[in-house]
Design a protein around this motif. Sequence first.
Motif, PDB file in Angstrom:
ATOM      1  N   TYR A 232       2.338  -4.251  -7.461  1.00 47.35           N
ATOM      2  CA  TYR A 232       1.330  -4.322  -8.524  1.00 47.35           C
ATOM      3  C   TYR A 232       1.812  -5.208  -9.672  1.00 47.35           C
ATOM      4  N   VAL A 233       3.051  -4.987 -10.088  1.00 50.52           N
ATOM      5  CA  VAL A 233       3.585  -5.762 -11.218  1.00 50.52           C
ATOM      6  C   VAL A 233       3.678  -7.239 -10.847  1.00 50.52           C
ATOM      7  N   ASP A 234       4.148  -7.534  -9.645  1.00 49.92           N
ATOM      8  CA  ASP A 234       4.272  -8.928  -9.213  1.00 49.92           C
ATOM      9  C   ASP A 234       2.902  -9.603  -9.099  1.00 49.92           C
ATOM     10  N   THR A 235       1.888  -8.826  -8.719  1.00 49.66           N
ATOM     11  CA  THR A 235       0.562  -9.405  -8.488  1.00 49.66           C
ATOM     12  C   THR A 235      -0.219  -9.592  -9.786  1.00 49.66           C
ATOM     13  N   PHE A 236      -0.191  -8.589 -10.656  1.00 44.15           N
ATOM     14  CA  PHE A 236      -1.056  -8.613 -11.843  1.00 44.15           C
ATOM     15  C   PHE A 236      -0.305  -8.834 -13.151  1.00 44.15           C
ATOM     16  N   GLY A 237       1.012  -8.665 -13.133  1.00 50.66           N
ATOM     17  CA  GLY A 237       1.804  -8.819 -14.350  1.00 50.66           C
ATOM     18  C   GLY A 237       1.867  -7.528 -15.144  1.00 50.66           C
ATOM     19  N   ALA A 238       3.066  -7.169 -15.601  1.00 53.60           N
ATOM     20  CA  ALA A 238       3.232  -5.923 -16.353  1.00 53.60           C
ATOM     21  C   ALA A 238       2.400  -5.913 -17.625  1.00 53.60           C
ATOM     22  N   ALA A 239       2.218  -7.064 -18.244  1.00 54.74           N
ATOM     23  CA  ALA A 239       1.476  -7.120 -19.507  1.00 54.74           C
ATOM     24  C   ALA A 239       0.005  -6.762 -19.328  1.00 54.74           C
ATOM     25  N   ASN A 240      -0.511  -6.877 -18.104  1.00 57.14           N
ATOM     26  CA  ASN A 240      -1.927  -6.621 -17.860  1.00 57.14           C
ATOM     27  C   ASN A 240      -2.208  -5.211 -17.345  1.00 57.14           C
ATOM     28  N   LEU A 241      -1.151  -4.430 -17.130  1.00 58.60           N
ATOM     29  CA  LEU A 241      -1.295  -3.067 -16.634  1.00 58.60           C
ATOM     30  C   LEU A 241      -0.738  -2.092 -17.659  1.00 58.60           C
ATOM     31  N   TYR A 242      -1.425  -0.984 -17.837  1.00 66.38           N
ATOM     32  CA  TYR A 242      -0.949   0.035 -18.766  1.00 66.38           C
ATOM     33  C   TYR A 242       0.127   0.900 -18.122  1.00 66.38           C
ATOM     34  N   GLY A 243      -0.022   1.188 -16.832  1.00 65.01           N
ATOM     35  CA  GLY A 243       0.948   2.042 -16.165  1.00 65.01           C
ATOM     36  C   GLY A 243       0.544   2.302 -14.733  1.00 65.01           C
TER      37      GLY A 243
ATOM     38  N   ASN B  17     -11.180   0.804 -24.949  1.00 62.80           N
ATOM     39  CA  ASN B  17     -10.232   1.897 -25.201  1.00 62.80           C
ATOM     40  C   ASN B  17     -10.272   3.001 -24.155  1.00 62.80           C
ATOM     41  N   SER B  18     -11.036   2.828 -23.090  1.00 57.64           N
ATOM     42  CA  SER B  18     -10.996   3.790 -21.998  1.00 57.64           C
ATOM     43  C   SER B  18      -9.830   3.461 -21.077  1.00 57.64           C
ATOM     44  N   ILE B  19      -9.498   4.415 -20.219  1.00 57.92           N
ATOM     45  CA  ILE B  19      -8.474   4.233 -19.191  1.00 57.92           C
ATOM     46  C   ILE B  19      -9.150   4.321 -17.835  1.00 57.92           C
ATOM     47  N   ALA B  20      -8.786   3.428 -16.921  1.00 58.79           N
ATOM     48  CA  ALA B  20      -9.380   3.411 -15.588  1.00 58.79           C
ATOM     49  C   ALA B  20      -8.310   3.017 -14.575  1.00 58.79           C
ATOM     50  N   LEU B  21      -8.660   3.091 -13.298  1.00 58.16           N
ATOM     51  CA  LEU B  21      -7.724   2.812 -12.212  1.00 58.16           C
ATOM     52  C   LEU B  21      -8.111   1.539 -11.477  1.00 58.16           C
ATOM     53  N   ILE B  22      -7.115   0.909 -10.871  1.00 55.41           N
ATOM     54  CA  ILE B  22      -7.370  -0.082  -9.838  1.00 55.41           C
ATOM     55  C   ILE B  22      -6.697   0.410  -8.561  1.00 55.41           C
ATOM     56  N   ASN B  23      -7.404   0.288  -7.451  1.00 57.88           N
ATOM     57  CA  ASN B  23      -6.921   0.811  -6.177  1.00 57.88           C
ATOM     58  C   ASN B  23      -7.425  -0.079  -5.049  1.00 57.88           C
TER      59      ASN B  23
ATOM     60  N   ILE C 264      -0.297  -2.524  -1.230  1.00 57.86           N
ATOM     61  CA  ILE C 264       0.289  -3.116  -0.031  1.00 57.86           C
ATOM     62  C   ILE C 264      -0.705  -3.000   1.123  1.00 57.86           C
ATOM     63  N   GLY C 265      -1.005  -4.110   1.753  1.00 55.65           N
ATOM     64  CA  GLY C 265      -1.961  -4.136   2.850  1.00 55.65           C
ATOM     65  C   GLY C 265      -3.336  -4.631   2.458  1.00 55.65           C
ATOM     66  N   ALA C 266      -3.589  -4.769   1.148  1.00 57.47           N
ATOM     67  CA  ALA C 266      -4.889  -5.297   0.715  1.00 57.47           C
ATOM     68  C   ALA C 266      -4.993  -6.776   1.068  1.00 57.47           C
ATOM     69  N   ASP C 267      -6.188  -7.215   1.499  1.00 56.74           N
ATOM     70  CA  ASP C 267      -6.347  -8.611   1.888  1.00 56.74           C
ATOM     71  C   ASP C 267      -6.520  -9.502   0.657  1.00 56.74           C
ATOM     72  N   ALA C 268      -6.439 -10.804   0.872  1.00 57.84           N
ATOM     73  CA  ALA C 268      -6.451 -11.769  -0.240  1.00 57.84           C
ATOM     74  C   ALA C 268      -7.749 -11.707  -1.034  1.00 57.84           C
ATOM     75  N   ALA C 269      -8.882 -11.532  -0.348  1.00 62.73           N
ATOM     76  CA  ALA C 269     -10.165 -11.489  -1.059  1.00 62.73           C
ATOM     77  C   ALA C 269     -10.223 -10.278  -1.989  1.00 62.73           C
ATOM     78  N   THR C 270      -9.726  -9.149  -1.513  1.00 68.34           N
ATOM     79  CA  THR C 270      -9.711  -7.945  -2.342  1.00 68.34           C
ATOM     80  C   THR C 270      -8.813  -8.135  -3.555  1.00 68.34           C
ATOM     81  N   ILE C 271      -7.649  -8.708  -3.341  1.00 61.59           N
ATOM     82  CA  ILE C 271      -6.725  -8.951  -4.449  1.00 61.59           C
ATOM     83  C   ILE C 271      -7.365  -9.877  -5.479  1.00 61.59           C
TER      84      ILE C 271
END
Length: 474
Positions: free
Chosen positions: A303-314, A231-237, A243-250
């Motif tokens: 972000y939406v294309d990579t992780f899916g809207a259902a998996n992100l809060y905002g 139930n916590s909120i956190a960030l992904i960055n 844009i520009g992140a490499d494949a391993a990071t993604i």
Amino acid sequence: MTQLKLSLPAALLLTLSLVACNGSRPAPSTADLTPQALADSALFKGGINSLQVTTPGYTNRFLRHTGDLGSTDVVNASSSESVRQDASWKTVAGLADSNCYSFESVNAPGSYLRHAYSRVRLNKSDNSPLFNNDATWCARDGLSGTGVSFESKNYPGSYLRHYNAELWLAKKGEARPTDAAGSFEQDVSWLVTNAWAVTAPPPPPPTTTGNPAIGVISYWQPAAYATLPANSIALINPSNGIIGADAATINNYKQIVNSAASRGVKLLAYVPIGYGLRDPSATNPSGSKGQSLEGIKAQIKAYVDTFGAANLYGVFFDEADLVYTSGQTACQAAASEYPALSAYIRSLGLKSSAWNPGWVGDGFCYVNAAQRGDIIVDFERDLAAYQNDAFLPADLSQGQTLATARGVRTWNLIHSAVGDAGLKTALDLLRTRKPDLAYVTNIGGNWQAGDNTWGSPPTYWDAEKACLVNGKCP
């Protein structure tokens, strides 16, 4: 935290015009907003919106239907569900011209906002050419330079106007009182907002003690995400955005996202918006680059294309203190950009925008610009400021009251709280001021000098979680 500012090119600004005339009017609110022009991204076909009056003194009013007549009324988070439904509209392609718009009632599907004998009303469609033309409104630049104006498809030069809390089709300077020239331009601008009928995403479930929930600025290594409580909120960055992140990071972040979803952690996608600097080739005095509207949208979409809207809060919009905007004040820029981007992320299936201006803004303008269901970081400074800033208690208290009334959640971020004593002081203040979300760290805030403020959990992370989540406070 470094922040980038959002740019809205003039070509993309629309104004939403409702014309209000001279004559008797409802008593103005003493705590109005003063909305500015809104980007066209907030008005998209198939979306559900509310339309807010922008006439100074009346900006607590929204377009609604009362029975089968169009009107304006005060609408807020305390309004009944039926009133909030009446003030919400599905924006569809114009019934007589797909380049324009028609507004279908949310709670009376198949009925549209149309004019008949100059009165604007809600009628069920009979699909006749007359009805379709009467119910088609073409968006124009706001006649006052603010918002979006709606011109009648079949009566060019006539606009949707509010007059004495009623809606009329009006043409400036004609004989009827509703056509009066006085204040015509100022009164014809509407702001497109999130629909009142759309339930705001719920906050994290309350902790057992009523303490703030945990909201973390987590520029962390992947393993640290496993320490986030449910139930916590956190960030992904991944890379100052995605844009520009490499494949391993993604791939690492995909694992983080999947794990967080399984544990009930809500993730926000980090997007910098440049402190209002619009030119992406320029650097602002803080050292961060400008961001164009197209670039910001591209980050969100990636972000939406990579992780899916259902998996992100905002989305977490960093650098949202728009001090480097050009041609308008920071508050004016926020009044247009915050609602526009909030509407855009919801059009992609995300639930909430979190804005980080780091304070409430002049006249609480950043709180006012946030939309229902949004989150506002109204404090991001060191513990000394949280203790000693003479203006802070009033700012946070009034800001919290305003945010709650608007359906917006607040978030306090405290750094440089050194040692167990610093943690206890911060937690005691947080439990008194009661923001909706909070986070405390011992790490310093001078990122220019190398402090990685949000780069890892604090040394007392377990004790902080024990207090905020379980009520076991030092």
